[in-house]
Design a protein around this motif. Sequence first.
Motif, mmCIF file in Angstrom:
data_model
loop_
_atom_site.group_PDB
_atom_site.id
_atom_site.type_symbol
_atom_site.label_atom_id
_atom_site.label_comp_id
_atom_site.label_asym_id
_atom_site.label_seq_id
_atom_site.Cartn_x
_atom_site.Cartn_y
_atom_site.Cartn_z
ATOM 1 N N THR A 1 1.225 -5.484 -2.441
ATOM 2 C CA THR A 1 -0.148 -5.562 -2.986
ATOM 3 C C THR A 1 -1.070 -6.356 -2.062
ATOM 4 O O THR A 1 -0.625 -7.132 -1.223
ATOM 5 C CB THR A 1 -0.153 -6.271 -4.361
ATOM 6 N N LYS B 1 -4.383 -8.955 -2.507
ATOM 7 C CA LYS B 1 -5.202 -9.724 -3.447
ATOM 8 C C LYS B 1 -6.393 -10.285 -2.676
ATOM 9 O O LYS B 1 -6.195 -10.891 -1.612
ATOM 10 C CB LYS B 1 -4.403 -10.895 -4.055
ATOM 11 N N SER C 1 -9.417 -9.541 -7.034
ATOM 12 C CA SER C 1 -8.851 -8.191 -7.239
ATOM 13 C C SER C 1 -7.386 -8.195 -6.864
ATOM 14 O O SER C 1 -6.944 -8.998 -6.035
ATOM 15 C CB SER C 1 -9.605 -7.152 -6.403
ATOM 16 N N TYR C 2 -6.639 -7.294 -7.501
ATOM 17 C CA TYR C 2 -5.191 -7.202 -7.290
ATOM 18 C C TYR C 2 -4.875 -5.710 -7.215
ATOM 19 O O TYR C 2 -5.020 -5.007 -8.213
ATOM 20 C CB TYR C 2 -4.499 -7.870 -8.484
ATOM 21 N N GLU C 3 -4.534 -5.203 -6.044
ATOM 22 C CA GLU C 3 -4.343 -3.751 -5.869
ATOM 23 C C GLU C 3 -3.061 -3.474 -5.081
ATOM 24 O O GLU C 3 -2.740 -4.207 -4.147
ATOM 25 C CB GLU C 3 -5.505 -3.142 -5.050
ATOM 26 N N ARG C 4 -2.381 -2.385 -5.409
ATOM 27 C CA ARG C 4 -1.223 -1.967 -4.589
ATOM 28 C C ARG C 4 -1.748 -1.331 -3.301
ATOM 29 O O ARG C 4 -2.765 -0.641 -3.340
ATOM 30 C CB ARG C 4 -0.371 -0.939 -5.338
ATOM 31 N N HIS C 5 -1.035 -1.543 -2.174
ATOM 32 C CA HIS C 5 -1.576 -0.998 -0.912
ATOM 33 C C HIS C 5 -0.793 0.196 -0.361
ATOM 34 O O HIS C 5 -1.245 0.837 0.600
ATOM 35 C CB HIS C 5 -1.695 -2.090 0.150
ATOM 36 N N ARG D 1 -6.640 -1.065 2.584
ATOM 37 C CA ARG D 1 -6.882 -1.484 1.198
ATOM 38 C C ARG D 1 -7.785 -2.719 1.164
ATOM 39 O O ARG D 1 -8.720 -2.806 0.368
ATOM 40 C CB ARG D 1 -5.511 -1.784 0.561
ATOM 41 N N GLU E 1 -11.342 -1.708 1.911
ATOM 42 C CA GLU E 1 -11.967 -1.036 0.759
ATOM 43 C C GLU E 1 -12.478 -2.061 -0.247
ATOM 44 O O GLU E 1 -13.593 -1.953 -0.768
ATOM 45 C CB GLU E 1 -10.936 -0.142 0.056
ATOM 46 N N THR E 2 -11.625 -3.066 -0.538
ATOM 47 C CA THR E 2 -12.013 -4.086 -1.521
ATOM 48 C C THR E 2 -13.230 -4.865 -1.029
ATOM 49 O O THR E 2 -14.180 -5.109 -1.777
ATOM 50 C CB THR E 2 -10.840 -5.041 -1.799
ATOM 51 N N SER F 1 -16.351 -3.005 -1.389
ATOM 52 C CA SER F 1 -16.829 -2.875 -2.767
ATOM 53 C C SER F 1 -17.666 -4.094 -3.193
ATOM 54 O O SER F 1 -18.394 -4.038 -4.174
ATOM 55 C CB SER F 1 -15.642 -2.685 -3.728
ATOM 56 N N CYS G 1 -3.024 -13.927 -8.382
ATOM 57 C CA CYS G 1 -3.814 -14.055 -7.144
ATOM 58 C C CYS G 1 -3.759 -15.471 -6.569
ATOM 59 O O CYS G 1 -4.627 -15.862 -5.789
ATOM 60 C CB CYS G 1 -5.287 -13.722 -7.423
#
Length: 976
Positions: free
Chosen positions: A13, A15, A29-33, A40, A43-44, A47, A245
């Motif tokens: 992920t 963060k 934010s917490y996203e899988r990559h 990733r 992208e964050t 945003s 995070c």
Amino acid sequence: MSLRIGIDIGSTTVKVVVLDEDNKLLFRSYERHYSKARERACETLNSIKELLSGKDVKLVITGSAGLGVAKAGGIDFVQEVYATAAAVTQYYPDTDAVIELGGEDAKIIFFGGALEERMNGSCAGGTGAFIDQMATLMNVSVNELDALSLNHEKIYPIASRCGVFAKSDIQPILNQGGRKEDVAASIFQAVVDQTVAGLTQGRELKGKIVFLGGPLHFLMGLRARFVETLHLDGEHAVFPEDGDCFAGIGAALCAADYAYHPFDDLLRKLEESVDAANTVDTMPPLFTDEADYAAFLARHDANHPPEADIHTYAGDAYLGIDAGSTTTKVALIAPDGGLLYTYYHSNQGNPVAIVLEQLKEIYRLCGGRVTIRGSAVTGYGEELIKNAFSCDLGLVETVAHFNAAAHFNPDVDFIIDIGGQDMKCFKIRNGAVDSIMLNEACSSGCGSFIETFAKALGYTIADFAKIGLFAPHPVNLGSRCTVFMNSSVKQAQKDGAGVEDISAGLSISIVKNAVYKVIRAASADDLGRHIVVQGGTFHNDAVLRAFEQELGRNVTRPTIAGLMGAFGAALAARDLHLEKSTLLSEKALKGFTHSAKPVTCGLCTNHCSLTVNQFDGGRKFISGNRCSRPLGKEKVELPDLMNYKYKKLRALEGRGSGSGVRGRMGIPFGLNMYENLPFWFEFFTRLNFEVVLSPESTRKLYIKGQHTIPSDTVCYPAKLLHGHVEALVEQGVDAIWYPCMSYNNDEGIGDNHFNCPVVAYYPELLAANMPVLKQTRYLDPYVGLWRRKDFEKRIARMMEEEFSIPKKETAAAVRAAYDAYDAYLADIRATGKQYVEYARANNMPILVVCGRPYHIDPEINHGINDLITSFGFVLVTEDALSHLEGYESRKVLNQWTFQSRMYNAARYVCTQSDMQVVQLVSFGCGTDAITTDELRSILEEGGKLYTQLKIDDINNLGAVRIRIRSLMAAIDARKR
């Protein structure tokens, strides 16, 4: 306003955190990559451009996968332990320890004095990836797994050090009707045990503990298991609101020490950075062109059963069901082997429901035209399905697979079956399954291994396999554990390898793992000349091609490679030549019901976890039992030397022939005490001590001492000693006697007579790692029982110094102790001889169990001896036979007493027509890496079968049952 950004790039992920000057959280934010970490992160950041564009910010990257990204972009980096520590110190300054679980890593940080960090090394058992794998296995989402766990009633012991082992523990529970709620909670408990046992390494977890990382943030069931296991209250278990995070927050806090940069410049640097390229180690392609591939397909597609159409066929048919560990396969065949109907699907943790549905469908398609004359079932769920649907025959899966292989290649001499989790290989000699090899340690050579990567890269397994067929430069990924392979794959991606090269590389890696790690072959000839490959994984043409290339010879892959177990079972049903099958009729299926509930058997000290399955009409099937008592039958008491020795040794406590006036001497009942207890009991009781043995080993006793175990890889018999010693201290003995013994008694059958290093020196390890020993008198001197005269002098001096016992008195006790030890050995040999005579008088087969003296402990062997005698064997052990052969030099240095006994017993068995050997091996035993190969070669050269049973802290007799039944089938085939 000064803004600080922390980016934590973990193994799975990304963060991103933004803090203002008052450390207030503005964004998180917490996203899988999915292996695209840099993209990733960009992208964050894109945003939240509105918040940051045109401003000077401080940005720091952290995390296990962050260093490469930071270097490539020329961005500041801080090590994740420091980042985590910074956040913890800022928000929870009185913390004593942090437990952090990530996607593929787990760590514990101890505060107080210098920071000390412990992290998982070689294995991702007990991390987020492991929980994901388990949820997939149970066919639920991770959130559903969590919800299920909150309604558990009991916890099963499950191995979490490896996804494979966990699957082999979970599968029998599910296949035998265990509740999903209980299994879900047991999975979380396994993670807790892995973290506590594997990472604390003997250091105590106490005080205020902060729990961090995604799994501990999102999963309430996992939190509950940690809190309960560590006995924490609300004040001492802290779960921060942004625990997922936290390292990112720490990175943002650490950014205060770095320079400002325009946000837009940093984003551009990150977007434009290309990971530094290293040279990729590549291999030749699997296929050079389409024509090459077409010829390969034509050769393999020729191996197919006759065509048959269930819609038009009329006549007799035979049903085979393979209730496997993760899938259920069904085959309905005509008398000539033609396939009328097939089914292959995940059993979704409920094989009974799947088979019910399939039987209804088969009856619907058959109409009145087809009569099922015989039905047979094989696989993990064999007993359950056989009882549920009244099938005519249950057969062990090795025999089912051999039936099917011989149908396609009557000369078959080696079968390899690679499934989702397991790999089975067996040699065929003289028309019978001979030696069996299963992947015990690792699933990196199995189908689920490729599936895991296909999913992670966003492909179905079929598409993923296809793209690798014509890859020009397959990447050499070696043959490693899934977790390490993850890092190899990520590195290869960074180095510019395409997905097709990785796909081909993984297929080759599976094969290398199978050939060199499971089969341990030195050359292709070690396997055989007529090899049949089967199992779903060989439907993957890339794996099949890699296998043929590695061996340098063509093999047979039937078109029904994934259905061979079911097909072999159907052939066995046909060969029963029944007039009428007992299989439930179409009418009976309409009223079919099934329910399962877990119970613990209380009829003996084993306390087996039973599953009671109830079917319509009051039919019942109980699984999980080691003996016949829960089934309402009396336990079969066949001669069993393991049981005899255990009872005899457990009786050696109390005052013996003495008065006990000198106090209570505690002796931990483990490791070399199973060999030397008759000596020490006689010695101390003659000196008027009362001998107090530690309690019988149990899982509970293991957990009692678990927090002091410094090594996760030491064998289970050694780990158990921590609990034994704790229990003795609690019993308030006056002293504990546990001497170090480099040497064993010299029996004249080896090149030397050492104890293995663990057995020899574990007393010192306990002294160094168990604070509780400060509360008692702990005696761990070096002694050499094999030097009888020298020992007498030394021990007399020691007893005089420690207990003021006159030397003469000690000398007399020593002589009596040697007599007692010699009498014990003579008794074991005489009883063994008696058991062999009993077996021969009653025409019963004899199984010689070769292992260590401590393998007779029921907690270590999990009742394997009961299982062996329940199959009608008389059981004797290696020490009852080893004296019947003299010294013979071996290919390896034969320097350990217990191993020398095994070699001699095996040599003796080769001269006896009614004996076979089973070797017990403790998981993680270093010396057995040598003995297994040596024992195999002695037995195979002597025309005997070699069967190995690996044992560990987890009680899973499913694999053991398969091996013993395969051995029985091979013995029967040889008789025929």
